[in-house]
Every structure is written in C-alpha cells, then in structure tokens.
Design a protein around this motif. Structure first.
Motif, short mmCIF file in Angstrom:
data_model
loop_
_atom_site.label_atom_id
_atom_site.label_comp_id
_atom_site.label_asym_id
_atom_site.label_seq_id
_atom_site.Cartn_x
_atom_site.Cartn_y
_atom_site.Cartn_z
N SER A 46 0.84 -1.21 0.00
CA SER A 46 0.00 0.00 0.00
C SER A 46 0.87 1.24 0.00
O SER A 46 0.61 2.19 -0.75
CB SER A 46 -0.89 0.02 1.24
OG SER A 46 -1.74 -1.08 1.26
N ASP A 166 -5.88 -0.48 -4.52
CA ASP A 166 -5.28 -1.05 -3.31
C ASP A 166 -6.23 -2.09 -2.72
O ASP A 166 -7.18 -1.75 -2.03
CB ASP A 166 -4.99 0.05 -2.29
CG ASP A 166 -4.13 -0.46 -1.14
OD1 ASP A 166 -3.82 -1.67 -1.13
OD2 ASP A 166 -3.77 0.35 -0.27
N GLU A 167 -5.98 -3.34 -3.03
CA GLU A 167 -6.82 -4.45 -2.58
C GLU A 167 -8.31 -4.14 -2.74
O GLU A 167 -9.07 -4.14 -1.78
CB GLU A 167 -6.51 -4.78 -1.11
CG GLU A 167 -5.02 -5.02 -0.89
CD GLU A 167 -4.73 -5.91 0.30
OE1 GLU A 167 -5.55 -6.82 0.54
OE2 GLU A 167 -3.71 -5.71 0.95
MG LIG Z 1 -2.27 -2.58 2.24
#
Ligand SMILES: [Mg+2]
Ligand SMILES: Nc1ncnc2c1ncn2[C@@H]1O[C@H](COP(=O)(O)OP(=O)(O)OP(=O)(O)O)[C@@H](O)[C@H]1O
Lengths: 247, 368
Positions: A46, A166-167
């Motif tokens: 991240s 991000d995910e």
């Molecule tokens: Mg992360």
C-alpha cells in the motif's frame, strides 16, 4: 519499451524515524502496462502505490509520474493526482453525497467542467460499471460490490492516465468479488495503465503484464505472470505462493 | 426419510403493540401497588404545587398597573401589573421613550431575516446582501444621526434589541471563526496549530466576565484617549472571541470523527486542501455536531446577559433598571424575572427545536 509513465529511482521511505518501510525501490512502468503487486501483509505494498499519488511522501530517491517529479510542490502534486485515479479497499465514497454527486465532484471542482457535462460524463462512467440505475442513491444504500464499482467510476471521471487499486476486493463478500473484477478486467483491456495490489491470482494471470512480489519493503522479484507463477526464482516468492495458492 | 422437504413458514404480522394512554398508564403507572402508591404521591405533590402556583399567578394575581393593589396582594398573589407598568423599560432599557419605535422596527427586521435564514427555501445567494442591508438598517435606526433621526449613543441602547443584536452578531461571527480555529488545531503546520491551541486554552482559562471587563475597561487604557472603538463593539468582539473558542472545540470533535479515508480519497481526486475541507470534511463533521453547536448558540444567547456588568442594559439589566428605579415597584422582582425567563425560554426553546429539525435534515442522507 515505450516512454515510462512512472519511475521510482532508489526510493526509500521511513515511517517516523526508525521504521524503514520502503527500501531501495527501483521501478519503471511503461504507459499502458498492467501490473499486479503482491506480498505478505505489512510488506509495504500500500505504501508503494500511495507514494505514486503522494498520499505518502518519500524521504530519499526520485519518483516521476507522467513527467512530473513528486516533491513538496503542492501544485505539481495536484497536477499528478488529476492524472492518477485511486480505488481503496474501503471504497471511501462520500456518504453525504449521492452516487452522481460523488462522481461529478472532482470534474466540477478540479476539472472546472460545467455541471451538465459532468453529469453526462458521470452517467457514462456509471453505465461502464453497470450501475447507472443507482445514480441518485446514497452510497450507504448500496452493497459493497456496488459501492466499489461506484468508486471505480468516480476515479475514471477525470479520465486518468493511471489507475491505482489497493486491494479493491478484500473488503467484499465472495459473490461480489467477481462483479468488481469483471469491471477491472474490462478496464485493463482498454489500455489504461494499471497498478493493482491484490491477491486475486486469477486476475493477475488474466490481465497482468507483470507481477511484482514485495517483502519487507523491497521488491523481491518481478516477472510476467506466466514465469512468476510457474517458475518463481526466489525462495521467499516460492514460500509466499505456496501459502496463497494453498498447494 | 426421502430427503427433508423445505417447509416455508408463512409471514405473519408483528405482535400488536398496546397503544393508547390508558394501557400505557396501566402498565407504567399502576403496574403494582408500589407503583400505584408512588404515582398517587407524585400526583398529589404535582396537584398541590400546580394549584398553589395557579392561585398565586392567576386567581389572586393583580393585573392592573397599580402599586397599591399590588402591595395589598403581596404574599398571596402575583403582581403582573409591574410588567404592564414597566414593559417599555424592560424591553427597551434606557432608549429614549419617544424613539422606541426605532429599536422595535430594527429588531423586527433582524428577527424576520434571522427566521428566514433558518428556512431552507430561502437559502439563496441574495441572503448575504439582505443581511448587509438589514444590519445597516438596524444600526442606522438604533444609532440615528442620519436620515433625520436623532442621535442615540450606544450607551443608551438596551433591552431585548440589544440582547438579540449581541447574540445574533456574536453567533454569526463566532461560527466561521470557530471553524477556522478548529481546522487550525488539526493543521499539520506547527505554527498555525500552536497559535490555535494557545488561543483556545487561553480563552477557556478565563471567565467571560473577565473578558468583558478587559474589553470595556482595560482595552481603552492601551489606546490614546478617545481613540478606542465603541464599548458595544469591544464587548461584541469579546463575546465573539470567547464563544468561538468553545465552539471551536465542538467543531473539532466533529472533525476528529471523519475517517482518514475520506480526506485521502478526496485528495486522490485532486481536490485542494480547502476544497476537501469545504466539500467533504466540514459538511460531514458539522452535521455530526449539530447538538453541540446549538448548545453553544444557546449559551451565547444567555451569556449576553453578562454585559450588564459593563453597564450595557440588555434584557436582564433593563429589568433590574426598570424595577430598581422606583421604590414602589422594587418588591416585585419575582414577577419581573419570570417575565424575562419566559422571553429567554421562547428564544432558547426555538433554537433547540430548530436543532432537532436540522438534525433530521442532515440525517436523511445517512439512511442505510
Ligand atoms: Mg495494504
Ligand atoms: N502511517 C503509518 N505510520 C506508521 N507505520 C505505518 C503507517 N502505515 C503503515 N505502517 C506500517 O508500514 C508497514 C507497511 O504498511 P503497508 O500498509 O504498506 O503494508 P501492506 O503491504 O499494504 O500490508 P497489507 O497487505 O496488510 O495491506 C506495516 O508494517 C504498517 O504497520
């Protein structure tokens, strides 16, 4: 290779004084490239992609995005952010605005687009993520999968050159993951530069040009998905893959 | 068994809630003998108090503005005559008697616009020039000196118009100031942050009375004689700065409740700091602290009564002035205070009802 759209040169970042989160990151991304970043929790994935639109700052090295070097220059940062869309794990839609208002906010205030045109464009983006009928609802009235698709549409409204994810599917129930991944795959096929942190290996195999594996703040290994999954070079990678693929 | 069969349970209505006053009373007031006893005792107490108040305030009360009748009824009945007799002084303070139509019209204008500003239908851009015009009209009417109106010094202003003006203006100025201070306290710039912290902590460390004393007596000492601004202005600035510090903390509570992700996604869309605050953070943060904000507004409204101590006779001060000026009427303070209590209550209660309405309005977007 084409002109790089993102480049990291020996980038180092610390949280506070003693937590060295990114270590000597070198990374070059060509325009139109689709990259999947994976790695264990806390490895700095991240942080890495948040450095690209400077939600995080770095202390050493150079990051250049669409020809603009990231520094404390606020105007330059705003210029970069206009060209970089981001989708978060927790959607981060604005709960006090309707779906349509969520989408028109940035075009109207950042892009100075007239309202009518911004709304037309927003409706097109909502069609694109197949959710146009929800335009006048508030985000909290939608399901997680729908919210994430709205978030993707919102990021697309400024017609960014680069999309960061991000995910995007980690907070979703299994049956909603597919509807979001489908939208992302379609996006990938339209030639936008994409960097995606995800553990959806099916997605990586289907669309990625390159898979990057991170551990302890370093890029350990990067390769085409084919090579990466079938012939991982590094012990850490093998270990990680065996864990997430469950074999 | 040849596999289990899915047996759908038909939908049925929810159990009936016992509605109505009687079932509710039976359940809650007379459920058992202890409850019944307590209910009966409280009913007797309330009945006694109410009848005592009614006989004092209504049956034996004197409504005529006659000091003799009031004296005769003392102890057994209220003297509402004092309100009738002193009404103009209580409401307008020391303002010249013949000119009292001026504060009357000015206040009606101000209140009218205030009420309009609270209604969504009137939230249009013309509200800003309207405020400028009305404030100009208010001060012209009150102060005079132009358009053939005689000059009335601000030391002669008083009563309800003064209360309403002080409260309105300090709320109007304290609110944006409080937002700026709250944002400053959350800022990443150390200089701005410390400045805001010092301001809030300094102001919170002193009572409003001292701020008012400083504004009215000490401040002029630091300026050349005759150069210091009007006492009313100084007091207004004092109340504003004081209230803003408290209000800022209320607003900061709301700011802290906004998840970091909201700011991040706004930034990632390229919005500037001020755009992010204005479009994303403040609308959500302020909506969250409406009760606290209105609480502060109500406090400001009542705090204006403290300006009496620097010889500005607002509503409370004017009441004292009215009764103390004549020995005949001096004993009837209770009636006087009840009267202005009623006025304060009407204003404060309206504000708290308005707060509920606002909460309802902002709550609509949150529906899950
Ligand atoms: Mg992360
Ligand atoms: N603001 C912060 N301050 C201090 N430490 C932080 C901060 N943000 C993240 N970290 C730490 O930095 C490390 C890397 O964080 P990061 O969020 O980049 O990891 P990640 O690879 O995305 O992990 P995950 O898969 O769990 O999301 C973690 O150990 C985390 O605890």
């Amino acid at each position: 290779m084409a002109e790089p759209i993102i480049s990291f040169e020996r980038v180092n970042k610390w949280y506070g004084n003693d937590f060295h989160v990114l270590r000597d990151i070198d990374l070059v991304v060509a325009a139109g490239e689709r990259i999947v970043v994976c790695g264990p929790s806390g490895s700095g994935k991240s942080t890495l992609i948040r450095c690209i639109n400077r939600l995080e700052d770095h202390q050493e090295g150079r990051i250049v995005v669409t020809g603009i070097e990231l520094s404390d220059d606020v105007k330059a940062i705003e210029q970069v952010r206009r060209q970089v869309g981001m989708v978060f794990q927790q959607f981060n839609l604005f709960p006090h605005l309707t779906v349509l208002e969520n989408l028109t906010l940035a075009p109207m205030w950042v892009g100075k687009t007239p309202r009518k045109q911004a709304e037309e464009n927003a409706m097109q983006q909502l069609e694109r993520v197949k959710i146009a009928e929800q335009a006048n609802k508030y985000p909290l009235q939608l399901s997680g999968g729908q919210q994430q698709r709205v978030a993707i549409a919102r990021a697309l409204c400024l017609t960014p050159k680069i999309m960061l994810f991000d995910e995007p599917t980690s907070a979703l129930d299994p049956e909603m993951i597919k509807e979001v991944l489908d939208v992302m795959i379609e996006l990938a096929n339209q030639g936008i530069t994409m960097i995606c942190v995800t553990h959806e290996m099916g997605f990586a195999k289907a669309v990625a040009d390159r898979v990057i594996f991170m551990d302890q703040g370093q890029i350990v290994e990067q390769n085409t998905p084919h090579e990466f999954f079938d012939r991982p070079q590094n012990e850490r990678t093998k270990d990680f893959l065996s864990k997430i693929l469950g074999s | 068994m040849a596999g289990s069969v899915f047996l759908p349970i038909p939908a049925r209505p929810a159990p009936v809630k016992t509605e109505g006053v009687l079932p509710w009373m039976r359940a809650n007031l007379f459920g058992n003998w202890v409850n019944s006893l307590v209910t009966a005792l409280i009913a007797v107490a309330i009945g006694y108090a109410a009848s005592a108040f009614l006989s004092w305030g209504l049956v034996n009360a004197v409504f005529a503005p006659s000091a003799d009748q009031c004296q005769a009824a003392r102890g057994s009945g209220a003297c509402w005559g004092v309100i009738v007799e002193k009404f103009r002084i209580i409401i307008f303070g020391r303002y010249p008697y013949a000119e009292q139509w001026r504060p009357e019209i000015g206040t009606i204008l101000l209140l009218g616009l205030l009420i309009m500003s609270c209604i969504r239908r009137f939230w249009k851009p013309w509200l800003v020039p309207a405020w400028i015009v009305v404030l100009f009209a208010f001060f012209s009417l009150m102060g005079g000196g132009r358009l053939g109106l005689s000059d009335v010094g601000s030391d002669q202003w008083g009563g309800l118009p003064l209360t309403i003006m002080l409260a309105t203006l300090s709320i109007v100025f304290a609110y944006p100031l409080a937002i700026l201070v709250a944002l400053g306290r959350m800022s990443t710039l150390p200089a701005i942050r410390s400045l805001c912290i010092i301001y809030v902590e300094l102001i919170r460390g002193v009572p409003l009375i001292s701020v008012l004393f400083m504004a009215s007596f000490m401040f002029p000492l630091f300026l050349p004689v005759g150069k210091s601004p009007d006492v009313l202005l100084r007091v207004l600035v004092g109340i504003t700065l004081f209230s803003a510090a408290y209000l800022a903390e209320v607003v900061r509570g709301g700011l802290q409740a906004i998840p970091k992700g909201q700011v991040e996604s706004s930034q990632s869309l390229g919005l500037t700091y001020w755009q992010t605050q204005r479009k994303i953070v403040l609308p959500q943060a302020l909506a969250m602290v409406v009760p606290g904000i209105v609480n502060s507004f109500i406090a400001i409204f009542k705090d204006t009564s403290l300006v009496t101590i620097v010889s500005l006779y607002e509503l409370t001060g004017a009441m004292g002035l009215a009764l103390n000026s004549e020995a005949d009427w001096r004993p009837f303070k209770i009636e006087g205070y009840l009267f202005i209590t009623l006025i304060y209550f009407v204003f404060c209660f309206s504000m708290s009802r308005y707060s509920l309405w606002i909460e309802h309005q902002v709550g609509r977007s949150k529906t899950r």
